[in-house]
Design a protein around this motif. Structure first.
Motif, short mmCIF file in Angstrom:
data_model
loop_
_atom_site.label_atom_id
_atom_site.label_comp_id
_atom_site.label_asym_id
_atom_site.label_seq_id
_atom_site.Cartn_x
_atom_site.Cartn_y
_atom_site.Cartn_z
N THR A 1 -1.03 -7.37 9.19
CA THR A 1 -1.51 -8.73 8.94
C THR A 1 -1.03 -9.22 7.58
OG1 THR A 1 -3.50 -7.92 7.87
CG2 THR A 1 -3.62 -8.22 10.26
N TYR A 2 -1.35 -10.46 7.27
CA TYR A 2 -1.01 -11.00 5.94
C TYR A 2 -1.63 -10.14 4.83
CZ TYR A 2 1.12 -15.37 7.47
OH TYR A 2 1.97 -16.29 8.00
N SER A 3 -2.82 -9.62 5.13
CA SER A 3 -3.48 -8.84 4.07
C SER A 3 -2.78 -7.51 3.83
CB SER A 3 -4.96 -8.63 4.39
OG SER A 3 -5.10 -7.78 5.49
N HIS A 4 -2.17 -6.93 4.88
CA HIS A 4 -1.37 -5.72 4.66
C HIS A 4 -0.17 -6.04 3.78
CE1 HIS A 4 -3.41 -4.29 8.38
NE2 HIS A 4 -3.36 -3.15 7.74
N GLY B 1 0.23 -8.72 1.89
CA GLY B 1 -0.22 -9.25 0.61
C GLY B 1 -0.67 -8.16 -0.34
N TRP B 2 -1.56 -7.30 0.14
CA TRP B 2 -2.07 -6.24 -0.73
C TRP B 2 -1.02 -5.15 -0.95
CZ3 TRP B 2 -4.66 -5.35 -4.68
CH2 TRP B 2 -5.21 -4.10 -4.99
N GLY C 1 2.23 -5.63 -1.07
CA GLY C 1 3.14 -6.19 -2.09
C GLY C 1 2.50 -6.13 -3.47
N ALA C 2 1.20 -6.42 -3.53
CA ALA C 2 0.51 -6.39 -4.83
C ALA C 2 0.51 -4.98 -5.40
CB ALA C 2 -0.92 -6.90 -4.67
N ILE D 1 3.85 -4.20 -6.87
CA ILE D 1 4.03 -4.83 -8.19
C ILE D 1 3.22 -4.10 -9.27
CG2 ILE D 1 3.59 -6.96 -9.51
CD1 ILE D 1 5.98 -7.09 -7.55
N ILE E 1 2.15 3.72 -1.71
CA ILE E 1 1.04 3.28 -0.85
C ILE E 1 1.24 1.81 -0.45
CG2 ILE E 1 -1.46 2.83 -0.83
CD1 ILE E 1 -1.72 5.36 -2.67
N MET F 1 2.00 0.35 3.27
CA MET F 1 1.04 -0.62 3.82
C MET F 1 1.75 -1.84 4.44
SD MET F 1 -2.34 -2.11 1.98
CE MET F 1 -3.07 -0.51 1.78
N GLU G 1 -9.58 -2.28 -5.17
CA GLU G 1 -9.60 -3.29 -4.09
C GLU G 1 -10.85 -4.16 -4.20
OE1 GLU G 1 -9.02 -0.10 -3.73
OE2 GLU G 1 -7.40 0.29 -2.30
N VAL H 1 -10.50 -6.54 -7.13
CA VAL H 1 -9.57 -7.64 -6.79
C VAL H 1 -10.22 -8.62 -5.81
CG1 VAL H 1 -7.35 -8.17 -5.66
CG2 VAL H 1 -7.51 -6.29 -7.29
N GLU H 2 -10.91 -8.07 -4.82
CA GLU H 2 -11.53 -8.91 -3.79
C GLU H 2 -12.51 -9.91 -4.40
OE1 GLU H 2 -11.75 -8.11 0.31
OE2 GLU H 2 -11.39 -10.12 -0.44
N LEU I 1 -0.97 -11.35 -11.06
CA LEU I 1 0.24 -10.80 -10.42
C LEU I 1 1.51 -11.41 -11.01
CD1 LEU I 1 -0.67 -10.45 -6.63
CD2 LEU I 1 0.10 -8.64 -8.15
#
Lengths: 471, 357
Positions: free
Chosen positions: A186-189, A191-192, A194-195, A198, A254, A258, A433, A436-437, A448
């Motif tokens: 999903t976008y969250s996979h 998104g997180w 990629g984060a 970084i 990781i 992801m 997590e 960040v959430e 970021l």
């Protein structure tokens, strides 16, 4: 190819694009497998055969173990598996070390022995993928892995490129179940994931390489006498460097995994906020500690056969953990020191039966003490030879010699180490997590962006190979 | 169980990732471009790039591809600051590769070049007497660079060359990618430290320009003298046991290179004032360098024997200022090569200039 190279960026994006374009799960796994072998092959093409051999060999042995119930046959298969996988590791990693020690021992008793020099290039990541392959054989032997797996799944488990060369060391029960059905991404996979990539790059490129490593290299590599202040700064700088370097790599791994929908185990959980050494080893290089605990420490009896055997097992396990890091007596010394700390800690806990916990010692003090001792224990780990290690240790008490580091460098190192320590204290019982959430997405994006720009501007400034690649 | 099996993890932040990354791309792009403009407008990029094992390895790979018409420079900072590689290239008609490593002994690099059968051209070695003795010291930056080079030189597609090319492209189009001055340094470093740190400009060909007008030369000179003295209050003569054995080892390496047609010349770069006094007290030229010159099978050039090389003013007593670099390169080239006097790029018949033996 490292995570901080431009080439990796192209490779990662291309693989990700192809992976997501294909809808068949089987083909997706093939894409990952081919990419992983490409990732390994560009380092040294012939050595990919070692990875391939290790994979096929342990797959065959493991699958045979799942099919046979004959105890004698199972034992033979296990021994064969251990000899095959560990034999490769021993040959490439330890043969020169063993030979060198043999030559020196013989020379002590007056025998001059000059064998041909073994000029072997250590296959990158061999310690990591050997342990993963071995984990399958051991799990099949212990019947925790009961069903045979396909060669594709197993090969992907051993060679999955995000963690292939420097971990985390993944276990069969963590990875193989993920191969059974299509990983939902999903976008969250993305998104997180990629984060995390970084954040890991920032730790490696900016903190470890640009700020800490130059000071460490300058002091440890100095031909001149080292002043006390320089020695302290370098020792603490290395403590930070190795953490940011290795935890940075694990975080990247990781994150990258992801993005493909795969989960990898945590490898670091704020180790510099540990209370004691048992706690430290539950937080530092977690995947290796678990592996050694489950397959080695428990196999030799763990703490089940009386106190003296427990202490012996602990100490021996840590010696082997030290040797796993490299074929050098300094790594053995480092492991041995941690073994002694663990034995002492267990002895204190058991001898005083909870009375120590009742003492009014603030946990902050215990955390600080653990961090301090762990930091000093990195000296043999970092030193290229015994002389440098002894010199560095002696220099900690020097008050005379002129400093070779400048004031700003010292301020930078101290600031980073203090901030690192505070951050670890704050995060000790938290997950990043969750932190960040809870932040507003704009704040998250600004943070970021700062990391991205920092990486872009300092990348390449004194770029260094990942420390754990050599293991 | 703190294991992030991602698809089932409850820990993964799930909200607003698309907008977060759109914002990140926009903000980082804007910031990066903004810094790039600021950088160019204030000429910050002129402070150059830094050395790295990756860059060295790329040059080392190029050195193996030079063939007979190439010059490889090895040594330490003096040859990096003292030789204008482009001018030497122009004067000799040969490609010049700079492999010197600042502050490090070169013997291990010479050993590596000697064992590489593809090194067929000319090697110019910047050395001191002390530099001939360091063959046993394997734990230094030179060995780190060599290890890195050997670990990547077998890469399929020469990965590091590809990586180096990508990096070079980025540096060509973005000044701030080849920059010593980052926003952090610009904002937080004291201006004099920035200037001090920026007096050296490291070029992408690994040569270095030193602009001593940016620093307090007096302080730098006295610091250099202190560093040179080390723990001694004043220099004393040092006896070198088995000095001839060291020369024999070097000659073994030279034999390998010269037997396949390669050429080697050793150059003692100039030092002056107290730095030279310390060197000459510790290792008197007549005792050591002249002995080396006599026993070496390669040509040796000592600056003290050539007025054209010894007349330069060295601000820190040990290195040339960028303003003297071209002149020094011309003078040295005249001494080393047989076409130097006319400053020709290539002889009339197109053959590169040859080393005077």
């Amino acid at each position: 190819m490292t995570f901080d190279s431009a080439f990796f960026f192209i490779f990662f994006l291309s693989t990700l694009a192809v992976y997501h374009v294909i809808s068949s799960w089987d083909y997706r796994k093939v894409v990952l497998l081919v990419s992983s072998y490409f990732f390994y092959t560009i380092w040294n093409p012939p050595y990919v055969l070692i990875l391939l051999f290790s994979t096929i060999f342990s797959w065959v042995i493991g699958n045979k173990l799942t099919r046979t119930g004959n105890g004698q046959e199972r034992k033979i298969l296990l021994i064969l598996g251990l000899v095959g996988t560990l034999g490769l590791l021993a040959f490439f990693k330890y043969s020169a070390f063993l030979l060198d020690n043999l030559i020196q021992t013989l020379s002590l008793i007056g025998i001059s022995y000059q064998p041909p020099i073994l000029d072997l290039l250590l296959p990158i990541g061999i310690s990591f993928y050997t342990f993963q392959a071995l984990s399958y054989i051991l799990d099949c032997y212990r019947r925790t892995q009961v069903a045979p797996v396909s060669l594709t799944d197993f090969a992907l488990y051993v060679s999955f490129f995000p963690q292939l060369v420097a971990g985390p060391i993944v276990r069969t029960n963590e990875f193989l179940p993920q191969c059974r059905s299509l990983r939902i991404v999903t976008y969250s996979h993305l998104g997180w994931g990629g984060a995390l990539l970084i954040i890991g790059l920032f730790m490696k490129v900016v903190l470890a390489d640009a700020f800490l490593a130059p000071v460490v290299d300058k002091v440890y590599g100095s031909y001149l006498s080292i002043s006390g202040i320089d020695a302290w700064v370098a020792v603490f700088a290395y403590s930070g460097q190795i953490y940011f370097d290795f935890a940075g790599y694990s975080t990247c791994a990781i994150g990258v995994a992801m993005c493909f929908g795969f989960g990898l185990p945590d490898n670091f959980r704020y180790p510099y906020a540990s209370i004691g050494f048992s706690d430290f080893w539950r937080r530092w290089h977690i995947s290796l500690s678990r592996w050694i605990r489950d397959y080695l420490y428990f196999s030799v009896g763990g703490n089940k056969k009386g106190r003296s055997k427990e202490y012996r097992n602990l100490f021996m396990t840590m010696l082997i953990a030290g040797l796993w890091h490299g074929a050098s007596w300094l790594f053995v010394l480092w492991g041995g020191l941690h073994g002694i700390y663990l034995v002492l800690e267990h002895w204190l806990k058991k001898s005083f039966n909870g009375r120590i916990a009742a003492l009014p010692i603030p946990s902050f003090f215990l955390i600080g003490l653990t961090f301090f001792i762990v930091t000093l224990t990195w000296i043999p780990f970092r030193s290229p030879d015994v002389f440098v290690a002894v010199n560095m240790l002696a220099s900690l008490f020097d008050t005379e010699v002129v400093s070779i580091t400048d004031r700003l460098e010292r301020i930078e190192v101290i600031s980073i180490i203090v901030l690192l320590f505070i951050w670890q204290l704050y995060m000790r019982n938290r997950y990043v997590e969750h932190v960040v959430e809870r932040r507003h997405w704009v704040l998250r994006a600004i943070a970021l962006s700062v990391l991205v720009v920092s990486i872009l501007l300092v990348e390449g400034e004194g770029s260094r190979a990942y420390i754990y690649f050599q293991f | 169980m703190p294991i992030s099996i991602s698809n089932s993890s409850t820990r993964r932040p799930t909200q607003f990732w698309l907008r977060t990354w759109v914002f990140v791309c926009a903000l980082s792009g804007f910031s990066f471009i903004g810094w790039e403009f600021f950088n160019v407008a204030n000429s910050l990029w002129r402070t150059g790039t830094n050395d790295s094992e990756r860059l060295w390895a790329e040059k080392r790979i190029e050195a193996s591809q030079l063939g007979t018409a190439g010059i490889v420079l090895i040594g330490a900072s003096r040859i990096q600051l003292g030789i204008d590689t482009l001018l030497l290239q122009k004067m000799t008609g040969q490609k010049v590769i700079q492999l010197a490593i600042d502050g490090n002994p070169y013997i291990s690099v010479l050993e590596d070049l000697a064992t590489d059968e593809s090194i067929l051209g000319t090697i110019i070695v910047s050395t001191t007497v002390n530099g001939l003795l360091n063959s046993q010291n394997q734990k230094n930056r030179a060995s780190q660079y060599l290890n890195y080079y050997h670990s990547i030189s077998t890469h399929l597609f020469r990965f590091d060359t590809v990586e180096a090319k990508l990096t070079a492209i980025l540096r060509r189009y973005f000044r701030s990618r080849s920059n010593f001055v980052t926003p952090y340094k610009w904002a937080l470093w004291p201006k004099d430290r920035l200037a001090q740190a920026g007096y050296l400009k490291f070029n992408s060909d690994r040569s270095v320009e030193a602009n001593y007008s940016l620093v307090d030369v007096g302080k730098m000179y006295s610091d250099r003298v202190k560093r040179h003295l080390g723990e001694e209050s004043e220099a004393v003569y040092r006896s070198i046991p088995k000095f001839e054995d060291n020369i024999k080892h070097v000659n073994t390496l030279l034999t390998k290179i010269m037997s396949r047609g390669g050429r080697v010349v050793f150059v003692r770069f100039p030092t002056d004032k107290q730095i030279w006094e310390i060197d000459d007290t510790r290792y008197p030229k007549k005792l050591y360098w002249d002995k080396f010159a006599q026993l070496s099978i390669a040509r040796t050039v000592h600056f003290g024997d050539y007025p054209s090389l010894s007349g330069f003013n060295l601000p820190d007593g040990s290195h040339l200022d960028q303003s003297d670099k071209k002149e020094f390169t011309r003078e040295l080239s005249n001494i080393l090569f047989n076409c130097g006097k006319n400053y020709l790029s290539i002889d009339e018949d197109g053959t590169p200039c040859d080393l005077i033996r």
